[in-house]
Design an enzyme around this catalytic site. Sequence first.
Site, short mmCIF file in Angstrom:
data_model
loop_
_atom_site.label_atom_id
_atom_site.label_comp_id
_atom_site.label_asym_id
_atom_site.label_seq_id
_atom_site.Cartn_x
_atom_site.Cartn_y
_atom_site.Cartn_z
N GLU A 1 -21.33 -95.90 16.69
CA GLU A 1 -22.73 -95.86 16.26
C GLU A 1 -23.67 -95.78 17.46
O GLU A 1 -24.69 -95.08 17.41
CB GLU A 1 -23.05 -97.10 15.42
CG GLU A 1 -22.27 -97.22 14.12
CD GLU A 1 -22.64 -96.18 13.09
OE1 GLU A 1 -23.62 -95.43 13.30
OE2 GLU A 1 -21.95 -96.11 12.05
N ASP B 1 -14.24 -87.76 8.72
CA ASP B 1 -15.23 -86.69 8.60
C ASP B 1 -15.71 -86.10 9.92
O ASP B 1 -15.54 -84.90 10.19
CB ASP B 1 -16.42 -87.16 7.77
CG ASP B 1 -16.96 -88.53 8.19
OD1 ASP B 1 -16.41 -89.15 9.12
OD2 ASP B 1 -17.95 -88.99 7.58
N GLU C 1 -20.97 -93.93 -3.33
CA GLU C 1 -20.04 -93.88 -2.22
C GLU C 1 -18.69 -93.33 -2.68
O GLU C 1 -18.07 -92.54 -1.97
CB GLU C 1 -19.87 -95.28 -1.61
CG GLU C 1 -21.12 -95.82 -0.95
CD GLU C 1 -21.44 -95.14 0.38
OE1 GLU C 1 -21.69 -93.90 0.37
OE2 GLU C 1 -21.44 -95.81 1.41
N GLU D 1 -25.74 -86.45 3.78
CA GLU D 1 -24.73 -85.38 3.86
C GLU D 1 -24.94 -84.26 2.85
O GLU D 1 -24.71 -83.08 3.16
CB GLU D 1 -23.33 -85.99 3.71
CG GLU D 1 -22.83 -86.72 4.94
CD GLU D 1 -23.45 -88.07 5.16
OE1 GLU D 1 -23.34 -88.61 6.28
OE2 GLU D 1 -24.06 -88.62 4.20
#
Length: 564
Positions: free
Chosen positions: A119, A260, A353, A374
């Site tokens: 992050e 991803d 989710e 996304e």
Amino acid sequence: MPSMLKPWMWTISVVVILQSSTWSDGRSFSKQDILKYREKVRAMFYHGYDNYLNHAYPYDELRPLTCDGVDTWGSYSLTLIDSLDTLAIMGNYTEFRRVARLLLNHLDFDEDINVSVFETNIRVVGGLLSAHLLSRRAGLELDPGWPCKGPLLDMAETVAKKLLPAFKTPTKIPYGTVNLMYGVPKGEITITCTAGAGTFAVEFGTLSRLTGDPIFEQTALEALDAIWKYKSDVGLIGNHIDVNTGKWTATDSGVGAGCDSYYEYLVKGGLMLGNPKLLDQYYEYDKVIQQFMKRDDWYMWVNMKKGSVTMPVFQSLDAFYPGLQSMLGKIDDAMKTLHNYYQVWRQLGFIPEFYNIVNGKVVDKREGYPLRPELIESIMYLYRATKDPMLLEMGRDIYTSIEKSSKTPCGYTTIKDVRTHKPDNRMESFFLSETTKYLYLLFDPDNFLHNSGGQGEVISTPRGECVIESGGYIFNTEAHPIDTAALHCCQRARDTKFIEDMLRTLQTKSAKLRFLDDFTRITSPKWMKEGLPGSYNCTAQPFHARLSILGEMFEPQKVINAAP
């Protein structure tokens, strides 16, 4: 592959496609309509941004129900860093300059706190690098050596150096956590997710190309090589791995959570760094992804060793994949999958989710929607590639859902349960960094980031002239855009100096010719390790001579001369 969907699911899919075809007549969105929604999205961004400043700064995030702030990822005003380049993209250069100076004067990363390596890289390092490269456009005072020098670049490098100890493992795969003062915490768990280990090539590659220090790019590529080394016999990866042994501890394989951005950075890192090896690896993965995961234009979760389906689930993080496919020209496949994902949004008003594809229901305990970007990210990419007005309709619906169900007097809130639209008390920084940015770019057809490569600006630097802002921007996984042309400014200058020094050093004509021949070919690991670009490097080619990143036709070449 045999269909795993029930007949009623096919009915919904057909209805959605038929409805979509009626939207594609081009009459539902005029230019004025598009710009109207651009301004609506701008207002959405500022409602979140202003409330963060008024109620949450200097904390990391805004809590929009209680109108206060909270530290989440590291106690460094994360939302402010994440939002900085959005200000420039929306044209608010005055606020960009104010915030950049504020961060430079007050941020201190010499703190005894543990932070997420992943992050911190994508949000802080990525945000600072993007802001550095946008500083000239925004009118910030520049270092004479810009784009190869500058205070925001220095800050990004400082943070990245604090992440490097995480990569000192037997496998070269990084730990998930570091302490900003002391490195990897004692007793730190050795398990990390694949995406967390493989999402550094864009940020670290940018740092190496701008600063000339190869350690960052080399470190990122070594981590990618390690993950590739540990793939299964059928060519799949799991979603969690032991950084000391390379043993997979979670063997479900998919395109969503845990995997991803690893796939994303093979593509984006390959394109940005001119590294065909990364692209080749992605294409090898894509073969087995299509073979084992794809069912009726959905992507399911499978066992990495056998390829058998383990979870017939759509995850909200899967929704980035059509956008990635569009970058490589797989438009038809991407559009079909996007239709499926958008179907879920229309059913529920948001995407949860986890969504069970077979029974068409939300998965319990995975029912939230944290304002993720996304889906709109893929819509934006595909609209730039196709100009299909149906995609504008999708963007409008996403905007409307968020505005109707997530807006509070103090910002925008996560949805705790998409079935009831019950709110939660959190506005993650990526809402302002990604979700609103991609929505804005969808409805801003003339934004400078959409430059298709036919024009640029020639700037003078102490190292010579170079072209910047010539298109082909690469977004990191937090939607921070990197100007790939600017990277070449710094690389070319160093290469030129290196060549001149070597030619002065070599005594004979034959030695000089051999050196030039070796340098031109640049195929040996020695050169690549030192960070010199290969002849295949797309950033080293004129933008009018290669394909646009989104497959668009080039405009007539036009170069604008500008002062530094």
